[in-house]
Scaffold this active site. Sequence first.
Site, PDB file in Angstrom:
ATOM      1  CG  PHE A  67      -7.543   5.475   1.109  1.00  0.00           C
ATOM      2  CD1 PHE A  67      -7.802   4.948   2.105  1.00  0.00           C
ATOM      3  CD2 PHE A  67      -7.622   6.730   0.505  1.00  0.00           C
ATOM      4  CE1 PHE A  67      -7.821   6.153   3.215  1.00  0.00           C
ATOM      5  CE2 PHE A  67      -7.996   7.567   1.503  1.00  0.00           C
ATOM      6  CZ  PHE A  67      -7.949   7.483   2.956  1.00  0.00           C
ATOM      7  CG  HIS A  68      -3.368   3.927  -3.563  1.00  0.00           C
ATOM      8  ND1 HIS A  68      -2.324   4.816  -4.031  1.00  0.00           N
ATOM      9  CD2 HIS A  68      -4.433   4.525  -3.997  1.00  0.00           C
ATOM     10  CE1 HIS A  68      -2.742   5.851  -4.521  1.00  0.00           C
ATOM     11  NE2 HIS A  68      -4.411   5.647  -4.302  1.00  0.00           N
ATOM     12  CB  ALA A  69      -4.938  -2.398  -0.023  1.00  0.00           C
TER      13      ALA A  69
ATOM     14  CG  ASP B 245      -2.015   1.051   1.290  1.00  0.00           C
ATOM     15  OD1 ASP B 245      -2.180   1.501   0.104  1.00  0.00           O
ATOM     16  OD2 ASP B 245      -2.413   1.294   2.281  1.00  0.00           O
ATOM     17  CG  HIS B 246       1.191   3.866  -2.924  1.00  0.00           C
ATOM     18  ND1 HIS B 246       0.430   4.097  -4.067  1.00  0.00           N
ATOM     19  CD2 HIS B 246       2.277   3.388  -3.200  1.00  0.00           C
ATOM     20  CE1 HIS B 246       1.101   3.559  -5.251  1.00  0.00           C
ATOM     21  NE2 HIS B 246       2.538   3.025  -4.565  1.00  0.00           N
TER      22      HIS B 246
END
Length: 547
Positions: free
Chosen positions: A481-483, A301-302
Site C-alpha cells: 500500500f505504498h503507491a 509500489d512496494h
Amino acid sequence: MNEEVTPNDAQADYVIIGAGSAGCVLADRLSADGKTRVVVLEAGGSDFNFWVRMPIGYGGAFHHPKLNWRYTTEPETELDQRRIYWPRGRVIGGSSSINAMVFIRGQAEDYDGWHAMGNPGWAYQDVLPHFKRMEDNLAGADTWRGAGGPISVSPIDRSAHPLSRDYVAAGMAAGLPNNADFNGETQEGVGLYQITTRNGFRCSAATGYLNKARRRENLRVITGAHVTRILFSGRQAYGVEFQRGGALQRIAATREVILSAGAVNSPQILQLSGIGKAEHLKALGIDVVHNALGVGQNLQDHIGYDYIYEATCPTLNEVLRPWLGRAMVGLRYVLTRGGPLSLSVNQGGGFFKSSPERDRPNLQLYFSPVSYTRAMPGKRKLLAPDKFPGLLIGVSNCHPKSRGYLQIQSADPFGAPEIRPRYLSAPEDLDELAEGGSMLRRIAGSPPLAQSIKREVLPGADVSDMEAIRDDIRQRAGTVFHACGTCMMGPDPAVGAVVDARLNVHGVAGLRVVDASVFPRITSGNLNAPTIMVGEKAAEMIQEDWG
C-alpha cells in the site's frame, strides 16, 4: 469552518484538492496567518469514526465503502493474473486515517537520490528540518528526531506483545543488529516500530494538522466534494469544478490550485482536466490543455509477502478472534486507552541487506503476533484471525525496479482509473524478494522465537528451493500500500517529469501537485511520513513564492 461555498463567496487564495496526508498540512500551514483564504475540497467525509480513531481499527476501515476508494488493479501478469486490491483513504486525513500507522522516513540516500535527479532542495539535509518540524516524538528529540510538532510518534516498547520482543531477540540471533530507532542515524537492523498514535488514538494528518486549523475563519473544509476537473483559461489554472450533493459547483483560486489527491487521484484529475498524453485524452473526448507525457507514468509500489507460523503459546489470535476476548480488550481500551487495540498489529520490524554486496538495506521486515490466512479476497483479515495461535513474519522490497502506470478509462470523473503496477516486471525484483525468504526462516528458527513456533503453515516446509519460493511469491505476494510516483518531480518533461522541484506542474501556471505522486523514486519503507514531509516543504515554498 466547514460550510458550503456560496455563489457570492466562491473564491479563495488557495484551493486544495484533497484533505489527505499532504493536504491537511497545507491547509494548516497556509491558513496559519488567519488572513490567507484557503478552501479544501475532500471527496470523503468526517474522520470522526470508530474504525479511524481506534488504532487497530484500520482492519475495519480496510474495505469500508465510506472510508475507502477500494481500488483494484488490472490482472497482474507476474502475479498469476491476480487483481490486487488497493485501499486508499476516502475520508478526512486520507490514507493517514486508514493506514497501519508505522512511522518510517526512509533512508538518507533516498532523498540524496532525488536531488541527484535534478531536484535541488530535496537532499536529505534539506528535508530533515521538515521531518523534525512535523514530529512530536514521545521518546524525545535528538539529532534526527523532533519534539513538539503536530504528529505524535509513540514508542511501543512497554506495550508490545512478548512475542514481538522475542522476534527482536531472534533477529539479533540471526545476525541483524539491534536498532531502537529506524529513523535515527541508520535504518539497518531489527527492532520495534514506532507508530503515529496519541493518548491511545490514531494521530493522522487530520488529527495533527487539520482539526485545530478548522477553527479559523479563513479556512473552509468542504466534505463530499468530488472534483470533476481543474478549470483553465488557456494554460492558467483559475479554479476547480466539483460535484456535491448532486449539484455541480465551481470555486476560483486567486493564487493557486493545489492538487493533493494522492498517487491515484492526482493523475486521474489531471487527465480529466486535459493534462496528460494528448492522444489518449483526445480518444476519450477530453480537450487537451497540455500534452504531458508523464502523467500517470512512473507508478511505483512496494510488494511483499508473509510466512505464517502456528505458535506453541498464546498470541493475539486468542484475544482478537473469540467474542469474549474482543469484549475484554475492548473494555480495557475504553477504560485505559491501552492494550492491543491501541497498537498496530505490525509491532516488530527491520531493514536488512539481502546480500553483503549491497551498499544499504534493500528489504523491510514486519512482525505481527497475530495470523490471518483464510480471508475472502479484498477483505481485511484482522477481525478474523486464525483459529490456531499464530504469528507472521513478512518482507517487502525497498527499492523496486518495476514501473507501472495508471490512466483514466473514460471522461467520467466517477469512474475508476485503469491501474497497472506491473509488479515484478523487472526480474531482479523477484530475485530480491526470494532472497528475503531465507531471512524470514532464519529469524523463525532462532531463539527465543523458535521455542514458540510449532510449524510453518505458509508456505510450508516443502517450499524450499528458490524456484518454489519464486512460485509462492507469484501466488501470494501483494501490495503493501505504498503507491507513489505518478506525477514525478524532475526538471525535464520530455523524460516524464510532471512537476518541477517547487512542485509546479510543467507547462501550465497556477497549479501544483503536493503528495506522494511527486516522488521521483519510492522511499525505503512506509510512505506516510515522507508524504507529510512533502506537505511541510511545499507549504514553505508556496509561502516563499507569494511573499
